[in-house]
Write an enzyme that holds these catalytic residues in place. Structure first.
Site, PDB file in Angstrom:
ATOM      1  N   LYS A 155       0.823  -1.198   0.000  1.00  0.00           N
ATOM      2  CA  LYS A 155       0.000   0.000   0.000  1.00  0.00           C
ATOM      3  C   LYS A 155       0.861   1.253   0.000  1.00  0.00           C
ATOM      4  O   LYS A 155       0.471   2.309  -0.425  1.00  0.00           O
ATOM      5  CB  LYS A 155      -0.784  -0.015   1.312  1.00  0.00           C
ATOM      6  CG  LYS A 155      -2.241   0.283   1.204  1.00  0.00           C
ATOM      7  CD  LYS A 155      -2.806   0.338   2.595  1.00  0.00           C
ATOM      8  CE  LYS A 155      -4.098  -0.448   2.649  1.00  0.00           C
ATOM      9  NZ  LYS A 155      -4.805  -0.341   3.879  1.00  0.00           N
TER      10      LYS A 155
HETATM   11  N1  GLU Z   1     -10.013  -3.249   6.379  1.00  0.00           N
HETATM   12  C1  GLU Z   1      -9.429  -4.424   5.818  1.00  0.00           C
HETATM   13  C2  GLU Z   1      -8.363  -4.007   4.821  1.00  0.00           C
HETATM   14  O1  GLU Z   1      -8.300  -2.845   4.455  1.00  0.00           O
HETATM   15  C3  GLU Z   1     -10.488  -5.283   5.126  1.00  0.00           C
HETATM   16  C4  GLU Z   1     -10.750  -6.522   5.865  1.00  0.00           C
HETATM   17  C5  GLU Z   1     -11.876  -7.387   5.276  1.00  0.00           C
HETATM   18  O2  GLU Z   1     -12.177  -7.297   4.073  1.00  0.00           O
HETATM   19  O3  GLU Z   1     -12.486  -8.127   6.052  1.00  0.00           O
HETATM   20  O4  GLU Z   1      -7.568  -4.822   4.431  1.00  0.00           O
END
Ligand code: GLU
Length: 258
Positions: free
Chosen positions: A245
């Protein structure tokens, strides 16, 4: 069954192409099925989450044409930071049913038990020593809340992409649901949110597959019908490493502004 998929980014930066690809699967499947595709901001990391990141993610999704549906209720895009009462209520239910318990072990004690387990070649798991202490809410010691994971059995699911998946309960320790300050951990928040948002299909990156057993244990303890799970393989770089990221080169916005 009307399909509902979700994309729940943490607003801690730009939307990167790995996340955009996952969102594309969620969106395309929901649209193909005549269902709904909803968003949620997983912004419990207050130090790293920002309004500007939320806006950047919405801009990137809009540019990609991944239109989303509002969640019924006051918040069309729920934010986890605003749903603390829901998570506390779930923890309260689990304590009342006996599926969770208060743990007064200090971080040092937990570190020491893990180190000892490692030294003895055992799984470095929390050993459940507070399970039967029945620590009450009035106890002056700081306590976190842990799930009482069944000692036997297994958690299995048929992953729509990865196929038959699961974990023996013995490999899962009594994990923390709420920290000593009462804040929820990710597994609890995600299960409460996905349930309340009526999610039927959790489509997400393969890096989350190891979370699924814990989340299924929570679905069971809370008496919720679990969704179906589909874990998509990760995008990797030329060296086979997960695309990070933090690399600006993979930000969707950086592609828009060329
Ligand atoms: N907030 C998590 C992420 O950005 C996503 C987790 C999920 O999809 O359960 O990786």
């Amino acid at each position: 069954m009307a399909v509902v998929t979700r994309f729940p980014p943490s607003p801690t930066g730009d939307l990167h192409i790995g996340g955009a690809r996952t969102a594309l699967f969620c969106w395309a499947f929901a649209r193909h099925e005549g269902g709904r595709f909803v968003l949620r901001f997983e912004d419990t990391d207050r130090a790293r989450s920002s309004q500007s990141s939320e806006e950047a993610m919405l801009e990137a999704l809009g540019w990609l044409g991944l239109d989303f549906d509002p969640v019924p209720g006051p918040e069309p895009i729920p934010r986890q930071s605003e749903r603390g009462d829901r998570y506390r209520a779930a923890v309260g239910e689990l304590l009342a049913s006996g599926d969770a318990y208060r743990c007064v072990c200090t971080p040092e004690e937990v570190d020491a038990m893990r180190a000892q387990a490692r030294a003895e070649g055992r799984n470095p798991a929390y050993d459940g020593r507070c399970r039967d202490l029945a620590v009450g809410p009035a106890d002056p010691r700081p306590s976190c809340v842990r799930l009482r994971v069944p000692a036997d059995g297994a958690t299995r699911w048929d992953d729509l992409i990865a196929g038959p998946s699961g974990q023996d309960s013995q490999e899962v320790d009594d994990f923390v649901l709420a920290r000593t300050d009462g804040s929820p951990i990710y597994h609890l928040a995600v299960v409460v949110d996905d349930h309340e948002m009526g999610i039927t299909h959790v489509i997400r990156g393969r890096e989350h597959i190891t979370s699924t057993s814990r989340q299924l244990l929570l679905y069971r303890a809370l008496g919720f019908e679990p969704p179906l799970f589909a874990h998509v393989p990760l995008l990797v770089d030329a060296g086979g490493r997960k695309l990070s990221k933090r690399e600006a080169a993979v930000s969707v916005l950086s592609l828009i502004h060329i």
